[in-house]
Design a protein around this motif. Structure first.
Motif: not given
Length: 444
Positions: A192-193, A263, A188, A253, A257, A387
């Motif tokens: 980035d994801a 994420k 985490y 991303v 995110c 997400n």
């Protein structure tokens, strides 16, 4: 722009091989030169002999999975791995995250970094790095986490996407919950994801949708590969002006995110059915998207068994939504449509404000990519990358099981032996409790 994939551990190498097979099969199917060129440039490079070679590095502490993946790719005859793109040893990590992270990772750091560096330098333009691993094993999770940390240090400006395979809830190895907590807490801070596939969910797809009687890991890996292929293959974004997206990881991303506290990405695909049923089936965009939207808001993992009673809360009552509600609140969603009449598909139902957290407008929270090229034998198909709170339940379950073990000090000595202390565990629990809290608060 090209993506370099780093396959780690048995799971990462097996899923990675299936993914490249799907990508190559799709890229070379039919007469579609622009699409094929974009896909091949993204995931393969052309050797001087005219062969497609995967932009990938294979890493495991035992050679069996790597040898199998390389042999299967070569036997397929359409693509292959580089002859010097792999690293293995003769002793595994014993399903212990600490052994992989504290011992094998540092010991073999230089060799792995050199392999990745060589692969990156073969790219004209690097879009980013994608690591593939299990969240629960020793090499995949432990070494994988350590290598991700190294890649973040070496390529600070590049996008890093982690693909994690989540273990069966009933248990694959006794230490899987500890390994999962340590992996997720560290990644985490580094990625980035994080795209997650749950073995339980994919197993259900194989059994209930694909009617596979004796389900093997090959079947599970193939379903994961097809879903990832639906995300990663070229598509047209709203800002691409008719040109296939150049930076797939960066655009993914950016679309999903927007906040560092969020994420975790889940993937849903529709339709999914046995190949023998496809010629006798017809699909409309209206029907496909109606089902996919209901799967999203009810957090139903597959088309079968959708709960049609779940409805978004009224706009006036959104703040009063309770955490235990069955409605799945989203931070952001990316809808990828592929196939016939794709530009006639109406996506407005995914833009309703009540689907999303109140502090982000639907215009910022929802994105749609489209491609007129069919994918995976279906005339029309849709993939949703979300997400949302979809992974909140599985995450809470793993943290709870790991904490119960930790409270009784079960197996702690196996980690302490390699340098992971109780304080390291407590830091990881604290980090994931914050993630859990953030996703719970999407409703408010």
């Amino acid at each position: 722009m090209s993506v370099v994939t780093v396959q780690l551990g048995q799971c990462g190498n097996q899923v990675g091989q299936e993914l490249f097979d799907v990508l190559c099969s799709d890229a070379l199917a039919g007469h579609r030169k622009t699409y094929s060129t974009a896909s091949c440039e993204r995931f393969f490079h052309l050797t001087s002999q005219g062969d497609l070679e995967a932009r990938a590095v294979l890493i495991d502490m035992e050679p069996k999975a790597i040898n199998s993946s390389m042999t299967k790719a070569l036997k397929g005859g359409r693509w292959r791995y580089g002859e010097a793109s792999h690293f293995s040893q003769k002793q595994g990590s014993g399903n212990n995250w600490a052994n992989g992270f504290c011992v094998h990772g540092p010991r073999h750091k230089d060799a792995v970094e050199e392999l990745v560096r060589r692969e990156v330098e073969r790219c004209d333009r690097l879009a980013g790095l994608m690591t593939m691993m299990s969240v629960a094993g020793g090499t995949g999770s432990g070494v994988g986490t350590y290598i991700t940390q190294c890649l973040r240090d070496i390529y600070p400006a590049s996008f890093i996407l982690n693909h994690l395979t989540w273990p069966y809830g009933t248990g694959e190895v006794i230490l899987q919950n500890y390994n999962s907590v340590l992996t997720l807490a560290h990644l985490y801070q580094l990625s980035d994801a994080i795209v997650v596939h749950e073995n339980d969910t994919v197993h259900g797809i194989c059994s209930r949708l694909l009617n596979i009687k004796a389900i093997a890991f090959t079947d599970i890996n193939r379903v994961i590969a097809h879903q990832l292929g639906g995300v990663l293959q070229p598509a047209l974004t709203p800002d691409s002006n008719g040109v296939y997206s150049l930076n797939p990881l960066g655009e993914l991303v950016s679309a999903l995110c927007c906040h560092p506290e969020y994420k975790l990405l889940s993937v849903s695909t529709i339709p999914q059915m046995p190949s023998s049923s496809v010629p006798y089936s017809s699909f409309s965009w209206t029907g496909l998207l109606k089902h996919l939207r209901q799967m999203l808001i009810s957090n139903t993992k597959m088309e079968e068994g959708i709960d049609w009673h779940v409805r978004p809360p009224p706009a006036s009552g959104r703040i009063r939504s309770v955490a235990g509600s069955s409605f799945n609140t989203s931070l952001a969603n990316l809808l990828i449509l592929r196939g016939k009449d794709v530009y006639c598909a109406e996506t407005g139902n995914f833009e309703e404000a009540t689907i999303y957290t109140p502090w982000l407008s639907p215009a910022e929270a929802f994105s749609a990519w489209k491609s007129p090229i069919p994918f995976n034998k279906y005339e029309k198909s849709a993939t949703l990358v979300s997400n949302s709170q979809a992974l909140l339940g599985p995450l809470e379950d793993i943290v709870r099981k790991a904490w119960n073990m930790f409270a009784s000090r079960a197996y702690i000595h196996q980690y302490d032996t390699f340098g992971i202390s109780e304080d390291n565990f407590l830091d990881s629990f604290t980090a994931l409790e914050q993630v859990v809290s953030s996703y719970r608060e999407l409703k408010s």
